[in-house]
Write an enzyme that holds these catalytic residues in place. Structure first.
Site, PDB file in Angstrom:
ATOM      1  N   LEU A   8     -75.103  18.664  32.129  1.00  0.00           N
ATOM      2  CA  LEU A   8     -75.934  17.694  32.127  1.00  0.00           C
ATOM      3  C   LEU A   8     -75.177  16.326  31.714  1.00  0.00           C
ATOM      4  CD1 LEU A   8     -79.344  18.922  30.425  1.00  0.00           C
ATOM      5  CD2 LEU A   8     -78.873  18.553  33.100  1.00  0.00           C
TER       6      LEU A   8
ATOM      7  N   PHE B  98     -70.091  22.547  42.552  1.00  0.00           N
ATOM      8  CA  PHE B  98     -70.290  21.081  42.557  1.00  0.00           C
ATOM      9  C   PHE B  98     -69.567  20.466  41.306  1.00  0.00           C
ATOM     10  CE2 PHE B  98     -74.173  22.055  45.331  1.00  0.00           C
ATOM     11  CZ  PHE B  98     -73.524  21.258  46.446  1.00  0.00           C
TER      12      PHE B  98
ATOM     13  N   SER C  39     -63.025  16.841  49.216  1.00  0.00           N
ATOM     14  CA  SER C  39     -63.363  15.460  49.757  1.00  0.00           C
ATOM     15  C   SER C  39     -62.234  15.082  50.715  1.00  0.00           C
ATOM     16  CB  SER C  39     -63.026  14.648  48.470  1.00  0.00           C
ATOM     17  OG  SER C  39     -62.949  13.304  48.875  1.00  0.00           O
TER      18      SER C  39
ATOM     19  N   TYR D  41     -58.330  12.323  40.075  1.00  0.00           N
ATOM     20  CA  TYR D  41     -59.231  12.956  40.721  1.00  0.00           C
ATOM     21  C   TYR D  41     -59.043  13.685  42.279  1.00  0.00           C
ATOM     22  CZ  TYR D  41     -63.322  12.982  43.855  1.00  0.00           C
ATOM     23  OH  TYR D  41     -64.135  13.376  45.119  1.00  0.00           O
TER      24      TYR D  41
ATOM     25  N   LYS E  70     -58.846  17.718  43.696  1.00  0.00           N
ATOM     26  CA  LYS E  70     -59.377  18.437  44.948  1.00  0.00           C
ATOM     27  C   LYS E  70     -58.175  19.008  45.821  1.00  0.00           C
ATOM     28  CE  LYS E  70     -63.484  16.936  44.207  1.00  0.00           C
ATOM     29  NZ  LYS E  70     -64.503  17.798  43.758  1.00  0.00           N
TER      30      LYS E  70
ATOM     31  N   TYR F  68     -66.267  16.588  51.972  1.00  0.00           N
ATOM     32  CA  TYR F  68     -67.156  15.382  52.025  1.00  0.00           C
ATOM     33  C   TYR F  68     -66.455  14.080  52.458  1.00  0.00           C
ATOM     34  CZ  TYR F  68     -69.447  18.854  49.029  1.00  0.00           C
ATOM     35  OH  TYR F  68     -69.985  19.912  48.221  1.00  0.00           O
ATOM     36  N   PHE F  69     -67.297  13.392  53.227  1.00  0.00           N
ATOM     37  CA  PHE F  69     -66.758  11.892  53.437  1.00  0.00           C
ATOM     38  C   PHE F  69     -67.880  11.357  52.501  1.00  0.00           C
ATOM     39  CE2 PHE F  69     -63.604  11.621  56.595  1.00  0.00           C
ATOM     40  CZ  PHE F  69     -63.304  13.003  56.789  1.00  0.00           C
ATOM     41  N   ASN F  70     -68.446  10.270  52.836  1.00  0.00           N
ATOM     42  CA  ASN F  70     -69.149   9.329  51.800  1.00  0.00           C
ATOM     43  C   ASN F  70     -70.697   9.777  51.612  1.00  0.00           C
ATOM     44  OD1 ASN F  70     -66.594   7.916  52.261  1.00  0.00           O
ATOM     45  ND2 ASN F  70     -67.345   6.481  50.670  1.00  0.00           N
TER      46      ASN F  70
ATOM     47  N   ARG G   2     -65.751   3.535  56.201  1.00  0.00           N
ATOM     48  CA  ARG G   2     -65.764   4.942  55.891  1.00  0.00           C
ATOM     49  C   ARG G   2     -67.119   5.608  56.721  1.00  0.00           C
ATOM     50  NH1 ARG G   2     -62.572   3.277  53.203  1.00  0.00           N
ATOM     51  NH2 ARG G   2     -62.136   2.902  51.058  1.00  0.00           N
TER      52      ARG G   2
ATOM     53  N   ARG H 240     -60.131  -3.928  46.228  1.00  0.00           N
ATOM     54  CA  ARG H 240     -60.372  -3.223  45.088  1.00  0.00           C
ATOM     55  C   ARG H 240     -59.074  -2.028  45.256  1.00  0.00           C
ATOM     56  NH1 ARG H 240     -65.237   1.228  44.442  1.00  0.00           N
ATOM     57  NH2 ARG H 240     -64.151   2.090  46.312  1.00  0.00           N
TER      58      ARG H 240
HETATM   59  C1  UD1 Z   1     -64.024   7.601  47.087  1.00  0.00           C
HETATM   60  C2  UD1 Z   1     -63.459   8.661  47.608  1.00  0.00           C
HETATM   61  C3  UD1 Z   1     -64.291   9.923  47.614  1.00  0.00           C
HETATM   62  C4  UD1 Z   1     -64.614  10.169  46.400  1.00  0.00           C
HETATM   63  C5  UD1 Z   1     -65.418   9.137  45.880  1.00  0.00           C
HETATM   64  C6  UD1 Z   1     -65.795   9.337  44.429  1.00  0.00           C
HETATM   65  C7  UD1 Z   1     -61.706   8.009  49.511  1.00  0.00           C
HETATM   66  C8  UD1 Z   1     -61.688   7.712  51.092  1.00  0.00           C
HETATM   67  N1  UD1 Z   1     -62.939   8.172  49.061  1.00  0.00           N
HETATM   68  O1  UD1 Z   1     -65.084   6.981  47.855  1.00  0.00           O
HETATM   69  O2  UD1 Z   1     -63.661  10.874  48.342  1.00  0.00           O
HETATM   70  O3  UD1 Z   1     -65.560  11.142  46.360  1.00  0.00           O
HETATM   71  O4  UD1 Z   1     -64.432   7.663  45.843  1.00  0.00           O
HETATM   72  O5  UD1 Z   1     -66.442   7.984  43.700  1.00  0.00           O
HETATM   73  O6  UD1 Z   1     -60.827   7.920  48.866  1.00  0.00           O
HETATM   74  N2  UD1 Z   1     -67.361  -1.302  47.913  1.00  0.00           N
HETATM   75  C9  UD1 Z   1     -67.717  -2.725  48.001  1.00  0.00           C
HETATM   76  N3  UD1 Z   1     -68.476  -2.869  46.601  1.00  0.00           N
HETATM   77  C10 UD1 Z   1     -68.558  -2.341  45.917  1.00  0.00           C
HETATM   78  C11 UD1 Z   1     -68.530  -0.898  45.957  1.00  0.00           C
HETATM   79  C12 UD1 Z   1     -67.667  -0.367  47.103  1.00  0.00           C
HETATM   80  O7  UD1 Z   1     -67.008  -3.429  48.705  1.00  0.00           O
HETATM   81  O8  UD1 Z   1     -69.430  -2.840  44.774  1.00  0.00           O
HETATM   82  C13 UD1 Z   1     -66.485  -0.597  49.151  1.00  0.00           C
HETATM   83  C14 UD1 Z   1     -65.334  -0.111  48.767  1.00  0.00           C
HETATM   84  O9  UD1 Z   1     -64.122  -0.835  48.731  1.00  0.00           O
HETATM   85  C15 UD1 Z   1     -65.044   0.974  49.986  1.00  0.00           C
HETATM   86  C16 UD1 Z   1     -66.618   1.181  50.283  1.00  0.00           C
HETATM   87  O10 UD1 Z   1     -67.590   0.314  49.596  1.00  0.00           O
HETATM   88  O11 UD1 Z   1     -64.609   0.478  50.939  1.00  0.00           O
HETATM   89  C17 UD1 Z   1     -67.020   2.750  49.874  1.00  0.00           C
HETATM   90  O12 UD1 Z   1     -66.915   2.667  48.363  1.00  0.00           O
HETATM   91  P1  UD1 Z   1     -67.328   3.801  47.395  1.00  0.00           P
HETATM   92  O13 UD1 Z   1     -68.680   4.042  47.574  1.00  0.00           O
HETATM   93  O14 UD1 Z   1     -66.651   3.566  45.996  1.00  0.00           O
HETATM   94  O15 UD1 Z   1     -66.635   5.179  47.923  1.00  0.00           O
HETATM   95  P2  UD1 Z   1     -65.042   5.200  48.350  1.00  0.00           P
HETATM   96  O16 UD1 Z   1     -64.049   4.550  47.459  1.00  0.00           O
HETATM   97  O17 UD1 Z   1     -64.846   5.490  49.726  1.00  0.00           O
END
Ligand code: UD1
Length: 340
Positions: free
Chosen positions: A34, A82, A125, A150, A154, A178-180, A232, A295
Site C-alpha cells: 500500500l 507488478f 516496459s 527505473y 526493467k 507495456y507501452f503507456n 506514444r 521535459r
Molecule cells: C515513461 C516511460 C514508461 C514508464 C513511465 C512511468 C518511456 C517511453 N516511457 O512514460 O515506460 O512506465 O514513464 O511513469 O520511456 N507530457 C506532457 N505534459 C505532462 C505530462 C506528460 O506533455 O504534464 C508528455 C510527455 O512529455 C510524454 C507524454 O506526455 O511525451 C507521455 O508522458 P508520461 O505519461 O509521463 O509517460 P512516458 O514518459 O511516456
C-alpha cells in the site's frame, strides 16, 4: 480455480488485472504494501467482483514475510509481479531506493517459490527500447542503455529472469513490455490514483479538467513529429490487464517452456496534442493547456509492433483513444464525488 498471486494488486494495472483474472475464472490473491495505492481499492474491487478477494498487506522486500506468504499460500499456480517503484524522475534522484526495492522484492518472491512449476508474468516496459531506430519497434530491437535507474531495473530484471530460466528453473516466464497504460474500468470504481502531482499525461489532463490543476503543459512542440509533440502508444488498462490473462494461458500450454517477451500496446502512435484533442472530443470538456519546454529524458516517439502478441499471445487491444479518455474522465469525476 487456479490461484494467481498478484503483487501490487491494489495498484493501477494490478487492480484491473485482478478483475480480468476473476472474469477468466482464476482466483487472485493480492499482495501489496500500500505504499503507492489506497486501502479502499479493496472495497472497490469487492463492489466490482461481488466478493472480497484475498489480500495480504506485506512488503516483498521483507524476506521473512515473503517466506511466510509462500507457506500460507503454497498452492499458487502463477505469479503476476507488478509491485515496483515506477517514477522515472524519482529514480534519478534516489537510485538506491529503486534498485533496492525493485530487485529485493522480485528476488525474494522468486526464491520463496523456487522449485515449484510456476508461471511468472513480469511487468516490463517499452522504456527498455529507449528511442528505437525503427518504428514500430518489435521485440527483437536492441535494448538501449537505460535513461534512468527505473528503466535499468526493467532491463536487469528481464536479464535476471532469462538467467534463471537458462539455469533450468521450473518457472515459466513471460515479460510484457507495456507501452503507456491509461483509462479506467468501465464501472469507474477503479482507476489510476497518482500520489501528489501526477507525472503522467492522462491523470494530469483529467485533474486539470476537474479543476484540481490550473492548466496542463505540453512538454515541447518542436520535436520531429507531424505536430511537434512527442508520440506514444497509449493502451487502455483493461486491454493491458487482459494481456496478463493471455500470458498465463500461453504458459499453461504444455509446449510452452522457458522465457518469452511481448509488446503490449495498440500498435498506433498518438501525439500529446492528439491526446489532448481526443480528451476534449470524447468528454466535451475544454482543456486549459499551454506549450512549454521539453521535459528532460523524454523519448521523441515510440510505438509498438504488436504482431508477435497478436500471433503468439493471441491478444490484441480492442479499445481506442476515445474509450481511454472517456473512462479516465469518468473515474476522475467519480473520485471528485466520492473521494477515497
Ligand atoms: C515513461 C516511460 C514508461 C514508464 C513511465 C512511468 C518511456 C517511453 N516511457 O512514460 O515506460 O512506465 O514513464 O511513469 O520511456 N507530457 C506532457 N505534459 C505532462 C505530462 C506528460 O506533455 O504534464 C508528455 C510527455 O512529455 C510524454 C507524454 O506526455 O511525451 C507521455 O508522458 P508520461 O505519461 O509521463 O509517460 P512516458 O514518459 O511516456
Amino acid at each position: 480455480m487456479a490461484k494467481i498471486l498478484v503483487t501490487g494488486g491494489m495498484g493501477f494495472i494490478g487492480s484491473h488485472t485482478v478483475v480480468e483474472l476473476v472474469n477468466a475464472g482464476y482466483e487472485p490473491v493480492i499482495v501489496d504494501n500500500l505504499v503507492n495505492s489506497h486501502p479502499k481499492i479493496l472495497e472497490q474491487l469487492t463492489r466490482i467482483l461481488g466478493f472480497k478477494p484475498a489480500f495480504y498487506q506485506l512488503d516483498l522486500c521483507d524476506e521473512h514475510a515473503v517466506r511466510s506468504l509462500s507457506v500460507a499460500e503454497p498452492d499458487i499456480e502463477g505469479i503476476i509481479h507488478f509491485a515496483a517503484f515506477k517514477a522515472v524522475g524519482e529514480s534519478v534522484q534516489l537510485p538506491l531506493k529503486y534498485y533496492h526495492n525493485n530487485f529485493s522484492s522480485m528476488l525474494n518472491l522468486l526464491e520463496a517459490y523456487y522449485g515449484k512449476p510456476l508461471n511468472f508474468v513480469f511487468s516490463s516496459s517499452c522504456t527498455v527500447y529507449g528511442q528505437p531506430d525503427h518504428l514500430p519497434v518489435n521485440e527483437n530491437a536492441p535494448v538501449k542503455p537505460a535513461q534512468s535507474p527505473y528503466g535499468n531495473t526493467k532491463q536487469i530484471a528481464e536479464e535476471i529472469l532469462q538467467d534463471m530460466i537458462a539455469s533450468g528453473s521450473n518457472y515459466k516466464v513471460v515479460s510484457l513490455r507495456y507501452f503507456n497504460p491509461v483509462g479506467a474500468h468501465d464501472s469507474a470504481l477503479i482507476g489510476e490514483l497518482p500520489i501528489g502531482v501526477p507525472q503522467n499525461l492522462v491523470p494530469f489532463i483529467t485533474q486539470t479538467a476537474i479543476g484540481k490543476r490550473e492548466k496542463i503543459t505540453v512538454f515541447g512542440d518542436d520535436y520531429n513529429t507531424p505536430d511537434g509533440s512527442c508520440i506514444r502508444d497509449y493502451i487502455h488498462v483493461v486491454d493491458l490487464a487482459k494481456a496478463h490473462v493471455a500470458a498465463l494461458k500461453l504458459m499453461e500450454k504444455p509446449d510452452y517452456s522457458g522465457y518469452d517477451v511481448f509488446n503490449i500496446g495498440t500498435g498506433n502512435g498518438t501525439s500529446v496534442l492528439e491526446v489532448i484533442h481526443a480528451f476534449e472530443r470524447a468528454t466535451n470538456e475544454k482543456l486549459n493547456y499551454q506549450i512549454g519546454p521539453r521535459r528532460g529524458g523524454d523519448v521523441e516517439q515510440v510505438w509498438g509492433d504488436v504482431t508477435k502478441s497478436t500471433e503468439k499471445l493471441h491478444w490484441k487491444a480492442e479499445l481506442g483513444i476515445d474509450e481511454m479518455m472517456s473512462s479516465a474522465w469518468a473515474w476522475e469525476k467519480y473520485l471528485f464525488e466520492n473521494p477515497l
